[in-house]
Design a protein around this motif. Structure first.
Motif, PDB file in Angstrom:
ATOM      1  N   ARG A  83       1.297   4.067  -3.190  1.00 32.46           N
ATOM      2  CA  ARG A  83       0.997   5.494  -3.011  1.00 32.46           C
ATOM      3  C   ARG A  83       2.250   6.361  -3.065  1.00 32.46           C
ATOM      4  O   ARG A  83       2.192   7.560  -2.799  1.00 32.46           O
ATOM      5  N   GLU A  84       3.413   5.720  -3.355  1.00 32.56           N
ATOM      6  CA  GLU A  84       4.708   6.405  -3.406  1.00 32.56           C
ATOM      7  C   GLU A  84       5.040   7.068  -2.075  1.00 32.56           C
ATOM      8  O   GLU A  84       5.669   8.121  -2.012  1.00 32.56           O
ATOM      9  N   GLN A  85       4.639   6.421  -1.020  1.00 30.63           N
ATOM     10  CA  GLN A  85       4.978   6.866   0.331  1.00 30.63           C
ATOM     11  C   GLN A  85       6.161   6.034   0.809  1.00 30.63           C
ATOM     12  O   GLN A  85       5.985   4.935   1.341  1.00 30.63           O
ATOM     13  N   GLU A 141       0.824  -1.204   0.000  1.00 33.98           N
ATOM     14  CA  GLU A 141       0.000   0.000   0.000  1.00 33.98           C
ATOM     15  C   GLU A 141       0.861   1.257   0.000  1.00 33.98           C
ATOM     16  O   GLU A 141       0.581   2.223  -0.736  1.00 33.98           O
TER      17      GLU A 141
END
Length: 455
Positions: free
Chosen positions: A202-204, A198
């Motif tokens: 989300r490029e987190q 996840e």
């Protein structure tokens, strides 16, 4: 006639620290007490320093053969020796092939010959594809077994893989019959894999995101799963690198119920925090991750109350290029075995007033006993003369030019440590001196567990 007499030291015995002498012959401690210099061929004056039993590091990754560019036996054992460790136990990963069968163990044994400055032993691995080879490996000279509950490994042939529930139960049943200890990396794969996917989607990929993807809950779930399996199978367990007080309390409760279980933690979980990760960068990425300052303080409470059985480094090195990228793509492992002892002595004994004899138990006596290393772990007559001298009045700052790792990076660079290890002996022979360096000859020997003399 003694080969060596050590005088003038504050000797750390099992239940006290005492100004006394140590007499050594043929690599063994022969006498402790009043001994005259004329009774020995050689005398070393410890000059009032603390004389500890050599540390026993039960959690080291050397990576030879197969990934020797990460760390080899020579450089790894040098680093351990300089840090006061006189015996280490090497995990079945990250070498290629992993130590998951008798053939691969022989490759490891051959690679290690004449390369080590200190004594060493090896773990076997429990993986989904080695159940049919587990019995033979359990009958060999491995000291214990290791498995992962979190996802691990690569697509490289022979690399280590995590277990599923079936493998865990079947492996534990067999190891219980063989009276073998199973060491467990406890993080729940379903939870950590889902959270990581996840975050990446989300490029987190920041330090905070990485920590959030491997929460304490994942550790606690895995610990509970393993303990339930232990109750069902009767297998003895040891939890490696536990990072949270909550997981420690679950393990303590199981001990009270009679489960045969021990637990270790590592210096980085006491001396570094999640709040520092942005500054430290991926050099401090590890699994489980560093925890918040508040959680670090809770873990210190566990250690000071005696709820953690021992300390180990989880030295997990790699080449600098593998530490590049974000917190999800970079290699997860800390190089730190050279500073396990002095760093934790400074933090636990000097700053938090832990009794010196308790510290010796954490770094030497308890791990040696649990791993059935009957000649190691304490200063006592008949034991191997494995010792290190520690000057608690010296202070130094960790710098790369002082490190002996193959790849000289560690999150401890720049840290001031309020003590210094000055001399290390393995079986009565000086292998490291802070002024003179290392012995010319590498005398490290393979050690086998001795279950006939210890329970």
């Amino acid at each position: 006639m003694l080969d060596l007499l050590i005088t003038g030291g504050r000797v750390v015995l099992n239940n006290r620290v005492e100004f006394t002498n140590i007499g050594i012959r043929n690599g063994k401690i022969i006498r402790i007490g009043s001994i005259e210099q004329k009774e020995a061929r050689q005398t070393i004056d410890a000059n009032g320093q603390l004389v500890f039993p050599g540390a026993v590091d039960t959690h080291v990754h050397i990576s030879e053969p197969g990934r020797t560019e990460w760390e080899g036996f020579e450089t790894g054992s040098k680093s351990l020796a300089a840090g006061g460790t006189t015996t280490y136990l090497e995990m079945p990963l990250n070498a290629l092939p992993a130590t998951t069968n008798s053939k691969n163990l022989q490759l490891k044994l051959e690679a290690a010959k004449k390369q080590n400055y200190i004594d060493y032993g090896f773990y076997g691995g429990l993986t989904p594809d080695n159940l049919d080879e587990l019995a033979a490996l359990a009958d060999s000279d491995v000291v214990a077994f290791k498995c992962f509950l979190s996802t691990c490994g690569s697509d490289e042939p022979g690399d280590f893989k995590n277990v599923d529930e079936h493998t865990l139960l079947e492996g534990m049943r067999l190891l219980a019959k063989k009276d073998q200890l199973l060491c467990i990396h406890a993080e729940d794969a379903d939870l950590t894999d889902t959270l990581e996917a996840e975050m990446v989607a989300r490029e987190q990929t920041s330090a905070d995101d990485y920590v959030a993807s491997r929460p304490i809950l994942a550790e606690v779930i895995a610990v509970k799963q393993a303990l339930e399996a232990a109750k069902e199978t009767g297998c003895a367990l040891h939890f490696v690198h536990i990072s949270s007080a909550e997981a420690i309390q679950v393990i303590q409760a199981a001990k009270m119920e009679g489960v045969d279980v021990t637990v270790e933690s590592c210096p980085h979980y006491f001396t570094l925090s999640a709040e520092e990760l942005d500054v430290l960068g991926t050099l401090a990425k590890c699994q489980p991750p560093l925890r918040s300052k508040a959680e670090v303080e809770k873990l210190w409470g566990c250690l000071l109350r005696g709820e953690i059985d021992w300390l180990a480094s989880d030295h997990s090195p790699c080449t600098p290029d593998l530490k590049q990228g974000n917190f999800f793509s970079a290699w997860g492992g800390i190089s730190g075995c050279q500073n396990t002892v002095d760093l934790m002595f400074d933090e636990a004994v000097k700053k938090r007033k832990m009794p010196i004899v308790d510290f010796a138990q954490l770094i030497a006596t308890k791990p040696a006993k649990r791993m059935h290393l009957s000649q190691k772990g304490e200063i006592a007559v008949g034991k191997d003369a494995d010792l290190f001298f520690l000057d608690e009045n010296q202070t130094y700052t960790v710098s790369e030019d002082q490190l002996f790792y193959k790849n000289k990076h560690t999150p401890y660079t720049g840290r001031e440590i309020g003590c210094k290890i000055t001399r290390v002996l393995v079986r009565g022979t000086i292998v490291y001196d802070a002024l003179d360096g290392f012995a010319k000859k590498r005398i490290g020997q393979f050690v086998r567990p001795n279950k006939t003399q210890q329970g």
